[in-house]
Design a protein around this motif. Structure first.
Motif, PDB file in Angstrom:
ATOM      1  N   ARG A  18      58.560   5.245 -38.322  1.00 53.76           N
ATOM      2  CA  ARG A  18      57.555   5.808 -37.418  1.00 53.76           C
ATOM      3  C   ARG A  18      56.256   6.123 -38.167  1.00 53.76           C
ATOM      4  O   ARG A  18      55.170   5.947 -37.623  1.00 53.76           O
ATOM      5  N   GLY A  72      54.565  -4.779 -34.416  1.00 53.20           N
ATOM      6  CA  GLY A  72      55.464  -4.760 -33.269  1.00 53.20           C
ATOM      7  C   GLY A  72      56.553  -3.755 -33.572  1.00 53.20           C
ATOM      8  O   GLY A  72      56.944  -3.590 -34.733  1.00 53.20           O
ATOM      9  N   PHE A  73      57.011  -3.024 -32.543  1.00 53.52           N
ATOM     10  CA  PHE A  73      58.037  -1.997 -32.784  1.00 53.52           C
ATOM     11  C   PHE A  73      59.171  -2.186 -31.797  1.00 53.52           C
ATOM     12  O   PHE A  73      58.930  -2.329 -30.604  1.00 53.52           O
ATOM     13  N   PHE A 110      62.634  -0.289 -30.588  1.00 52.34           N
ATOM     14  CA  PHE A 110      63.404   0.953 -30.701  1.00 52.34           C
ATOM     15  C   PHE A 110      64.898   0.689 -30.587  1.00 52.34           C
ATOM     16  O   PHE A 110      65.324  -0.403 -30.219  1.00 52.34           O
ATOM     17  N   GLU A 151      66.910   1.962 -28.380  1.00 47.14           N
ATOM     18  CA  GLU A 151      67.137   1.628 -26.969  1.00 47.14           C
ATOM     19  C   GLU A 151      66.089   0.593 -26.562  1.00 47.14           C
ATOM     20  O   GLU A 151      65.015   0.553 -27.142  1.00 47.14           O
ATOM     21  N   THR A 201      64.081   0.639 -24.197  1.00 43.54           N
ATOM     22  CA  THR A 201      62.831   1.333 -23.883  1.00 43.54           C
ATOM     23  C   THR A 201      61.932   0.491 -22.980  1.00 43.54           C
ATOM     24  O   THR A 201      60.765   0.258 -23.272  1.00 43.54           O
ATOM     25  N   LEU A 202      62.507  -0.004 -21.892  1.00 41.72           N
ATOM     26  CA  LEU A 202      61.724  -0.778 -20.926  1.00 41.72           C
ATOM     27  C   LEU A 202      61.296   0.135 -19.787  1.00 41.72           C
ATOM     28  O   LEU A 202      61.906   1.175 -19.548  1.00 41.72           O
ATOM     29  N   MET A 203      60.247  -0.297 -19.084  1.00 47.17           N
ATOM     30  CA  MET A 203      59.825   0.450 -17.896  1.00 47.17           C
ATOM     31  C   MET A 203      60.673  -0.036 -16.726  1.00 47.17           C
ATOM     32  O   MET A 203      60.568  -1.201 -16.331  1.00 47.17           O
ATOM     33  N   PRO A 204      61.522   0.818 -16.166  1.00 45.33           N
ATOM     34  CA  PRO A 204      62.462   0.353 -15.142  1.00 45.33           C
ATOM     35  C   PRO A 204      61.776  -0.115 -13.869  1.00 45.33           C
ATOM     36  O   PRO A 204      62.349  -0.894 -13.118  1.00 45.33           O
ATOM     37  N   ARG A 210      67.069  -3.309 -14.690  1.00 37.14           N
ATOM     38  CA  ARG A 210      68.333  -2.846 -14.148  1.00 37.14           C
ATOM     39  C   ARG A 210      69.346  -3.993 -13.983  1.00 37.14           C
ATOM     40  O   ARG A 210      70.546  -3.807 -14.102  1.00 37.14           O
ATOM     41  N   ARG A 250      58.606  -8.243 -26.027  1.00 36.70           N
ATOM     42  CA  ARG A 250      57.436  -7.383 -25.880  1.00 36.70           C
ATOM     43  C   ARG A 250      56.778  -7.128 -27.237  1.00 36.70           C
ATOM     44  O   ARG A 250      55.560  -7.144 -27.363  1.00 36.70           O
ATOM     45  N   ALA A 251      57.638  -6.877 -28.267  1.00 37.19           N
ATOM     46  CA  ALA A 251      57.095  -6.613 -29.596  1.00 37.19           C
ATOM     47  C   ALA A 251      56.379  -7.848 -30.143  1.00 37.19           C
ATOM     48  O   ALA A 251      55.441  -7.727 -30.927  1.00 37.19           O
TER      49      ALA A 251
END
Ligand SMILES: Nc1ncnc2c1ncn2[C@@H]1O[C@H](COP(=O)(O)OP(=O)(O)O)[C@@H](O)[C@H]1O
Ligand SMILES: [Mg+2]
Lengths: 260, 276
Positions: free
Chosen positions: A49, A80-81, A83, A85, A87-90, A134, A148-149
């Protein structure tokens, strides 16, 4: 050669007084696949971090000798990071999740289209653009997170125990896919893990950490050729390295705490 | 002999039965109660000014429709305007709270005070100090409806996934981008939950305010019809107005339940169709 990122004498003390990291030195060269290996709580996430510029550092410096600089002289590392999890936007589709970093940089949806199609293909998710998180399995969500990263074409990829929550079979598959991405894009990767086997399989360098306070106790080079596959996983070389790294980790865990 | 039923078929069949029962059971109970009510009223010869039967109430509703309907419209108009102002005010204030801890710390206690003070006790004062009665009524209904929207939206804006907040920070997102692409969508389920409560409360606030205002004011709502009918011992008409208020509440609740479902069905657990 000048490193991509260089941490010198870095301390991190949290506001509650916890010294998470003390006197950390670490230089990562371009093209390296470095694993940060250590027991839970030894400061691996904190190091990652800090490199990402999240949360700040208490002492020392983090230098970016190769990065371009912005108008104020601040380095602009292409990061690019990923995580632990996904960590997606549902509420957003796979496409919109991967589009996020580009959208934040002001890239239009139309311009981003081909890039997103490309990274989704690279992580094996072509055709899932319109799906919602989901509806995806754990492994597929992690692939979206990796896509995404990659969307901003970073040169340095930071991954914080990305596969720790996945089942063994999915993890082995994703390990290979990450190695493919790393090779194809000529990336530099810093990969946090607590698995000796995973770190040996993936990396050409393993940095072993111990705590308290978090510090580097061993720096082991894995001189095995890429591409790596199942044959490597069953080779004597792999076994030797696992033994060496396990011993270093055992030493790390029995190391006495540093005096304050 | 029929083939043994597969477990999933059995489950599907039970689901279908429950879907039907959900409507049939309450309706059946309602019908039985209404029937018993009407029966008791007739058998015991209870006079309408003590307890009117459902049939008489229904007739009153039809006969007095010309005076009840405008009152219904007035009450609904008041409810909807109060709710609209509560939504705008609640969301704007919640966004301000999320942007600045200082604003939240200074204003939140007052929002709580507004909420915990019983509106019946404050309404007469508001009616005295605010000249325009329709505005006074609006203020009363707004006070009641506004808090659930404010508190739920505030909670929602702060409930965005911590790692996602970090991710936005990593990519240098502006405050506005973080609000627009992360905090507002994350707050949506909370906001909608608040909205469902606020819809019902706006109606309650409107009716209470109308009661407090009494006959005053040009536009008279359903509460005024109840008061008026009470003075004249026109009990069937009191019941008729009461039924309209209840129906309005049910429709408002059903409407926002539908809105919530439509807005969240693609992604939120509460609105997902379960297949296992
Ligand atoms: N936000 C925080 N505030 C206080 N202490 C923290 C915080 N984050 C981590 N720590 C502490 O710092 C140490 C290192 O944590 P972390 O970097 O998460 O370890 P790891 O990733 O190796 O498991 C731990 O002792 C942890 O309790
Ligand atoms: Mg960690």
């Amino acid at each position: 050669m000048r490193p991509v990122v260089e941490l010198s004498g870095v301390d991190k003390v949290f506001s509650n007084g916890t010294t998470a990291v003390r006197g950390l030195n670490l230089a990562v060269q371009a093209g390296e696949f470095v694993s940060l290996l250590g027991p839970s709580g030894c400061g691996k996430s904190t190091v990652l971090r800090m490199i990402a510029g999240l949360g700040g550092i208490t002492r020392g410096t983090i230098g970016w000798p190769q990065a371009s600089h912005d108008a104020t002289g601040q380095p602009l590392p292409q990061l690019g990071f990923v995580f632990q999890e996904p960590t997606l936007m549902p509420w957003a589709t796979v496409f919109d999740n991967v589009y996020l970093p580009l959208r934040l940089k002001g890239v239009s949806r139309r311009d981003a289209g081909p890039v997103i199609t490309g990274v989704l293909a690279q992580v094996g998710l072509s055709g899932f653009e319109k799906s919602y998180p989901r509806a995806l399995s754990g492994g597929m969500k992690m692939r979206v997170s990796i896509a995404r990263a990659l969307a901003t074409s970073p040169s340095l990829l930071l991954m914080d125990e990305p596969f720790a929550a996945l089942d063994e079979i999915t993890r082995l598959k994703l390990n290979n896919d990450v190695l493919d991405v790393w090779a194809e894009r000529a990336l530099t990767v810093i990969f946090v893990t607590h698995s000796v086997y995973e770190s040996v399989y993936l990396s050409n360098r393993i940095v072993v950490m111990a705590a308290p306070p978090g510090r580097v106790v061993a720096d082991i080079r894995i001189d095995a050729p890429y591409p790596r596959d199942e044959a490597f996983r069953t080779s004597a070389l792999y076994n030797d390295y696992c033994r060496t790294v396990s011993a270093a980790l055992a030493d790390a865990m029995s190391a006495p705490p540093l005096a304050a | 002999m029929s083939a043994a039923e597969r477990p999933e078929d059995r489950e599907e069949r039970l689901n279908r039965i429950f879907r039907v029962l959900r409507f049939v059971l309450p309706l059946a109970i309602g019908a039985v109660l209404l029937f018993a009510w009407e029966y008791v009223v007739r058998a015991k010869d209870i006079p309408p000014y003590i307890l009117p039967g459902p049939v008489l109430i229904w007739k009153t509703l039809i006969n007095d429709w010309t005076s009840l309907y405008p009152s219904l419209v007035n009450t609904l108009r008041l409810t909807v305007s109060a709710l609209a102002v509560a939504i705008v005010g609640g969301v704007v204030l919640a966004v301000l709270f999320a942007q600045s801890k200082l604003i939240e710390l200074s204003l939140f206690p007052y929002a709580v005070i507004l909420q915990v003070t019983p509106i019946v006790a404050v309404a007469p004062l508001i009616l005295i100090y605010v000249d325009d009665t329709s505005i006074a009524l609006l203020v009363c209904a707004w006070i009641v409806a506004f808090f659930p929207i404010l508190s739920n939206t505030t909670l929602g804006l702060n409930s965005a996934d911590h790692n996602l907040v970090n991710l936005f920070q990593l990519y240098g997102a502006t405050r506005w981008q973080t609000l627009r692409f992360l905090r507002l969508p994350a707050a949506m389920p909370y906001f909608l939950g608040g909205l469902r409560i606020a819809g019902g409360l706006a109606l309650i606030g409107a009716v209470v305010a109308e009661f407090a205002a009494g006959a005053g004011g040009t536009a008279s709502g359903l509460a005024y019809r109840i008061l008026e009918a009470g003075y004249r011992l026109n009990i069937p008409r009191m019941f008729a107005a009461l039924i309209l208020i209840s129906l309005a509440g049910i429709v408002i609740f059903a409407f926002f339940t539908l809105v919530t479902h439509l807005a969240l069905r693609r992604w939120h657990e509460s609105a997902m169709k379960r297949e296992n």
